[in-house]
Scaffold this active site. Sequence first.
Site, PDB file in Angstrom:
ATOM      1  N   GLY A 155       7.414   1.824 -18.797  1.00 36.70           N
ATOM      2  CA  GLY A 155       8.410   1.141 -19.633  1.00 36.70           C
ATOM      3  C   GLY A 155       8.868  -0.119 -18.917  1.00 36.70           C
ATOM      4  N   ARG A 156      10.069  -0.555 -19.243  1.00 40.41           N
ATOM      5  CA  ARG A 156      10.552  -1.817 -18.643  1.00 40.41           C
ATOM      6  C   ARG A 156      10.556  -1.749 -17.119  1.00 40.41           C
ATOM      7  NH1 ARG A 156      13.972  -0.276 -22.507  1.00 40.41           N
ATOM      8  NH2 ARG A 156      14.410  -1.606 -24.289  1.00 40.41           N
ATOM      9  N   ARG A 237      14.671  10.000 -12.232  1.00 40.70           N
ATOM     10  CA  ARG A 237      15.607  11.118 -12.289  1.00 40.70           C
ATOM     11  C   ARG A 237      15.070  12.282 -11.462  1.00 40.70           C
ATOM     12  NH1 ARG A 237      18.822   8.026 -13.637  1.00 40.70           N
ATOM     13  NH2 ARG A 237      20.066   7.928 -15.544  1.00 40.70           N
ATOM     14  N   GLU A 266      22.688  16.167  -8.926  1.00 41.70           N
ATOM     15  CA  GLU A 266      23.454  15.189  -8.133  1.00 41.70           C
ATOM     16  C   GLU A 266      24.950  15.493  -8.215  1.00 41.70           C
ATOM     17  OE1 GLU A 266      20.658  11.400  -9.246  1.00 41.70           O
ATOM     18  OE2 GLU A 266      22.800  11.073  -9.201  1.00 41.70           O
ATOM     19  N   HIS A 284      21.489   7.402  -5.072  1.00 41.19           N
ATOM     20  CA  HIS A 284      21.482   6.823  -6.417  1.00 41.19           C
ATOM     21  C   HIS A 284      22.031   5.386  -6.443  1.00 41.19           C
ATOM     22  CE1 HIS A 284      21.289   8.096 -10.901  1.00 41.19           C
ATOM     23  NE2 HIS A 284      21.059   6.801 -10.760  1.00 41.19           N
TER      24      HIS A 284
HETATM   25  C1  DGY Z   1      20.612   4.448 -15.081  1.00 37.69           C
HETATM   26  O1  DGY Z   1      21.068   3.479 -15.672  1.00 37.69           O
HETATM   27  O2  DGY Z   1      20.016   5.338 -15.681  1.00 37.69           O
HETATM   28  C2  DGY Z   1      20.815   4.487 -13.602  1.00 37.69           C
HETATM   29  O3  DGY Z   1      20.217   5.573 -13.014  1.00 37.69           O
HETATM   30  C3  DGY Z   1      22.302   4.447 -13.318  1.00 37.69           C
HETATM   31  O4  DGY Z   1      22.496   4.066 -12.013  1.00 37.69           O
END
Ligand code: DGY
Length: 318
Positions: A155-156, A237, A266, A284
Amino acid sequence: MKKKIFVTRRLLKENEEKLKELFEVTLNKDDKIYKPQEIIDGSKNFDGILSSVSDPISADTISKLSSSIKIIANGAVGFGNIDIKAAKEKGITVTNTPDVLTDATADIQILLLLGASRKAYEGRLAAETQNWKWSWDFLLGKQMSNKKLGILGMGRIGRAVAKRAKAFNMEIHYHNRSKLSPELEDGAIYHKDLKSLFKQSEFLSINCPATPETTKLVNKETLSYLEENTVVGNAARGDIVDDDAMIEALKSGKVFAYGLDVYNGEPKIHPEYLKLKNIFLLPHLGSATKRTRWDMAFRATKNLEDFFSGNKPQDQVN
Ligand code: DGY
């Protein structure tokens, strides 16, 4: 009359000010992480919620939200923390904040791959304990330049990682639900199945969203497709990786080193990761620059503004 917005976490000052101009807001001055019941109680009779990645908003929580809540604007590109199906069923619109954090997150992904492959953690430990001397075989890492990079999720952010990796003269491979147009692919080689991607990857960059389909997608079986000594980076994630299987792979040498910024459950971190040396951990930080955090919260605010002006928010995800 201004609409009432419940903001779950403390935002940067400028973002809170903008929200106050537009809405009647309840802010979280102490930045306490609310339990689901506190979100339910705190947002009672509000019109919308501005949530963050640290707020798990499950189907159960959604079922107990006040019927006045019509939108949850998540200040993140990922929205795996929200049950978007349950929200839709209850008539609640959910939005995210894509684009604005693409560069910051792709930068961190490169840092993870480099930090892991070049033993940055062990290097830091040796330096801070003054327990080192230069020698021919001291902390030899794996060079990223000229290698094959597999991108799981183009993706982006995946494409922004590919762009950066080209500066390292890497050959880019990817797996996605579908093949991209030649323009978006930009020379990257498509793998229809994950096995074929993993077999090719000397470095593997995890960039897919967390969905029920991608939960533990990187597991004992899929890790077995990798060649020995692969470097893996995860700025997406924690849920995408089966931690026990990854720890086993790190111990056996199947994975040379793992760089990760995101965790299952987390802010807890699997204690075994903390015992390993071939690991590069960050807390993170993917989107953690001032410019990016401003843009994320402004974008969430714009989604709220559009929604309450009767327009479809540009980032609606359900
Ligand atoms: C997101 O935007 O999904 C990032 O993990 C937040 O820090």
